[in-house]
Design an enzyme around this catalytic site. Structure first.
Site, PDB file in Angstrom:
ATOM      1  N   TYR A  19       1.161  -1.281  -0.590  1.00 14.87           N
ATOM      2  CA  TYR A  19      -0.119  -0.177   0.088  1.00 14.87           C
ATOM      3  C   TYR A  19       0.713   1.290   0.267  1.00 14.87           C
ATOM      4  O   TYR A  19       0.672   2.233   1.159  1.00 14.87           O
ATOM      5  CB  TYR A  19      -1.131   0.071   0.860  1.00 14.87           C
ATOM      6  N   TYR A 147     -11.736  -7.177   7.443  1.00 16.23           N
ATOM      7  CA  TYR A 147     -10.827  -7.297   5.761  1.00 16.23           C
ATOM      8  C   TYR A 147     -10.247  -9.197   5.378  1.00 16.23           C
ATOM      9  O   TYR A 147     -10.026  -9.645   6.675  1.00 16.23           O
ATOM     10  CB  TYR A 147      -9.370  -6.564   6.414  1.00 16.23           C
ATOM     11  N   ASP A 248     -12.893 -16.249   9.195  1.00 18.62           N
ATOM     12  CA  ASP A 248     -11.489 -15.653   8.693  1.00 18.62           C
ATOM     13  C   ASP A 248     -10.665 -15.311  10.208  1.00 18.62           C
ATOM     14  O   ASP A 248     -10.366 -14.368  10.999  1.00 18.62           O
ATOM     15  CB  ASP A 248     -11.942 -14.929   7.618  1.00 18.62           C
ATOM     16  N   LYS A 277      -0.958 -16.106   8.654  1.00 10.39           N
ATOM     17  CA  LYS A 277      -0.492 -15.463   9.178  1.00 10.39           C
ATOM     18  C   LYS A 277       0.545 -15.958  10.647  1.00 10.39           C
ATOM     19  O   LYS A 277       1.960 -16.675  10.218  1.00 10.39           O
ATOM     20  CB  LYS A 277      -1.417 -14.066   9.901  1.00 10.39           C
TER      21      LYS A 277
HETATM   22  C1  PLP Z   1      -4.014 -10.685   6.649  1.00  9.29           C
HETATM   23  C2  PLP Z   1      -5.418 -10.843   6.417  1.00  9.29           C
HETATM   24  C3  PLP Z   1      -5.488 -11.946   5.199  1.00  9.29           C
HETATM   25  C4  PLP Z   1      -5.182 -11.353   4.520  1.00  9.29           C
HETATM   26  O1  PLP Z   1      -3.765 -12.441   4.382  1.00  9.29           O
HETATM   27  P1  PLP Z   1      -3.050 -12.235   3.303  1.00  9.29           P
HETATM   28  O2  PLP Z   1      -1.997 -13.649   3.313  1.00  9.29           O
HETATM   29  O3  PLP Z   1      -1.706 -10.806   3.428  1.00  9.29           O
HETATM   30  O4  PLP Z   1      -2.899 -12.524   1.520  1.00  9.29           O
HETATM   31  C5  PLP Z   1      -7.137 -11.851   5.411  1.00  9.29           C
HETATM   32  N1  PLP Z   1      -7.449 -11.940   6.954  1.00  9.29           N
HETATM   33  C6  PLP Z   1      -6.971 -11.454   7.445  1.00  9.29           C
HETATM   34  C7  PLP Z   1      -8.599 -11.360   8.525  1.00  9.29           C
HETATM   35  C8  PLP Z   1      -6.370 -11.321   8.096  1.00  9.29           C
HETATM   36  O5  PLP Z   1      -5.769 -10.276   8.777  1.00  9.29           O
END
Ligand code: PLP
Length: 429
Positions: A19, A147, A248, A277
């Site tokens: 970004y 997100y 997620d 992550k």
């Molecule tokens: C960081 C994140 C993503 C995307 O993961 P990337 O490895 O950056 O593609 C998706 N959902 C959540 C909740 C995130 O924090």
């Protein structure tokens, strides 16, 4: 020209950053190495890490056990294709994930990044209903401030304003976006928190394959913490309306909120779960999409009888070995006590920020501390001040926040907290 500025100039000649505009003059810091909770810059300065490299480096950097696991695996193979072949690191990590995630989740699909884990989750949900001869159910319902990543499907389910839906409007699929709950983590969930999602589900369930949520903590869309009761209610709504629930946990997974997985706060299970992550303790890029037997078998039994996805670097052995080591280190440690202690320390330490004029709110959950300001942070002036204070903290928008590695001690936490207090004190209204 110093080595430090030479580094920066070379970078600006050819590199994009997350970004950012190409060749931007915003502050940039070359890193030589990182160890424990410290990041060492090319000019010798050492910074206390408050970010865990965006939720991921939960055990800190250069961890001896992690290093050992990855270098042992390197002796066997760094990568092998996963089509028609398999290997121990993938089997071991998948079995471990099935063991530690909610009971009903039994199958694991490995991918390269969080965004792709979300894409895969959406494809699974669509294929599930397609197999059940309900091919109309191809949309996703998500909520504001969400997100879920930067790829196209992930963008389409992220916050329409933060997520730049207008910029990509002709290229993005139109999904259903309900209002986010207003209740905080400590509060009860009210009728009013559910009205929007209830209405949209009732009106559109025939075209909705799944509801997609970040459980308890909405991360990059605003660091909002909401009530566990909301999750419980949404699970009920999904059952009632015949739609799947995708959670997620890419940011919240692996202890960050005080539970191993944030859905445990609500005692519910998703049909599909996304992890990423911290999955490899920040060592390598790897993510996973888990699902239950019903979803897996239904996809198998329907047309075309296969799940339609398969990345080149699927289940990379180095990344899987890092993932397994990271989970072992976590579960062998008193992580619940550590997170509790970080939580109490952050609550106490960040509280005085509330009295500073630029501050709108202070909130803490698990090993996440957030100071929200009335105005967006001027990164150009704040970032160098934070580095001068000896910390690596990366504010975004209105937020200055911490999610340190779990190994951090109270002295180091104090340095992070004091740095935040000091830079906010100097902000001129
Ligand atoms: C960081 C994140 C993503 C995307 O993961 P990337 O490895 O950056 O593609 C998706 N959902 C959540 C909740 C995130 O924090």
């Amino acid at each position: 020209m110093t080595k430090f500025s030479q580094f920066i100039e070379q970078d600006r000649n050819c590199l994009w950053h997350p970004y950012s505009s190409f060749g931007s003059d915003l502050p940039l810091y070359p890193v030589l190495s990182a160890s424990g909770v410290y990041i060492k810059l090319a000019d010798g300065r050492r910074l206390v890490d408050g970010m865990s490299s965006w939720w991921s480096a939960i055990h800190g950097y250069n961890h001896p056990k992690m290093n050992h696991a990855v270098s042992e695996q390197l002796k066997h193979m760094s990568h092998i294709m996963f089509g028609g072949l398999t290997h121990q690191p993938a089997i071991d990590l998948a079995s471990k994930l099935v063991e530690i995630t909610p009971e009903s989740l039994k199958t694991v699909f490995f991918v390269d990044s969080g965004s792709v884990a979300v894409e895969v989750a959406i494809k699974m949900a669509i294929q599930y209903w397609y197999a059940k001869k309900q091919a109309n159910k191809q949309k996703v319902l998500s909520i504001r401030h969400a997100y879920h990543g930067d790829t196209f499907a992930a963008m389409s389910v992220s916050d329409p304003d933060n997520g730049m839906h207008s910029l990509f409007s002709k290229a993005l699929v139109q999904q259903f976006i309900a209002d986010a709950p207003e209740c905080t983590f400590e509060q009860a969930c009210l009728e009013s928190d559910l009205i929007s999602i209830q209405k949209q589900l009732k009106a559109n369930h025939q075209s909705i394959a799944a509801v997609l949520l970040e459980p308890i903590v909405q991360g990059a869309g605003g660091m909002r913490f909401y009530s566990a009761e909301y999750l419980t209610k949404v699970r009920e709504l999904c059952n009632k309306n015949n739609v799947l629930l995708i959670l997620d946990e890419i940011a919240t997974g692996f202890g960050r909120t005080g539970k191993l997985f944030a859905c445990e706060h609500a005692n519910i299970e998703p049909d599909i779960l996304c992890l990423g992550k911290a999955l490899t303790g920040g060592y390598m890029t790897l993510a996973a999409t888990l699902t239950n037997t019903d979803v897996a078998q239904t996809i198998n039994q329907g047309e075309p009888g296969l799940f339609m996805h398969g990345p080149t670097f699927m289940a990379n052995p180095l990344a899987c070995s890092a993932g397994l080591a990271s989970i072992e280190i976590l579960l062998d440690s008193p992580w619940q006590q550590k997170i509790k202690k970080i939580e109490q320390f952050l609550k106490q330490g960040l509280e005085p920020c509330r009295r500073l004029a630029p501050v709108k709110d202070v909130r803490v959950l698990g090993a996440i501390g957030v100071v929200e300001l009335h105005k967006p942070v001027d990164i150009k002036s704040i970032q160098p001040q934070l580095v001068e204070q000896g910390v690596w903290i990366r504010p975004f928008n209105h937020l200055i926040y911490l999610m340190p590695p779990y190994i951090i001690n109270t002295d180091e936490l104090n340095i992070l907290i004091q740095a935040i207090y000091t830079v906010i004190s100097k902000i001129k209204e």
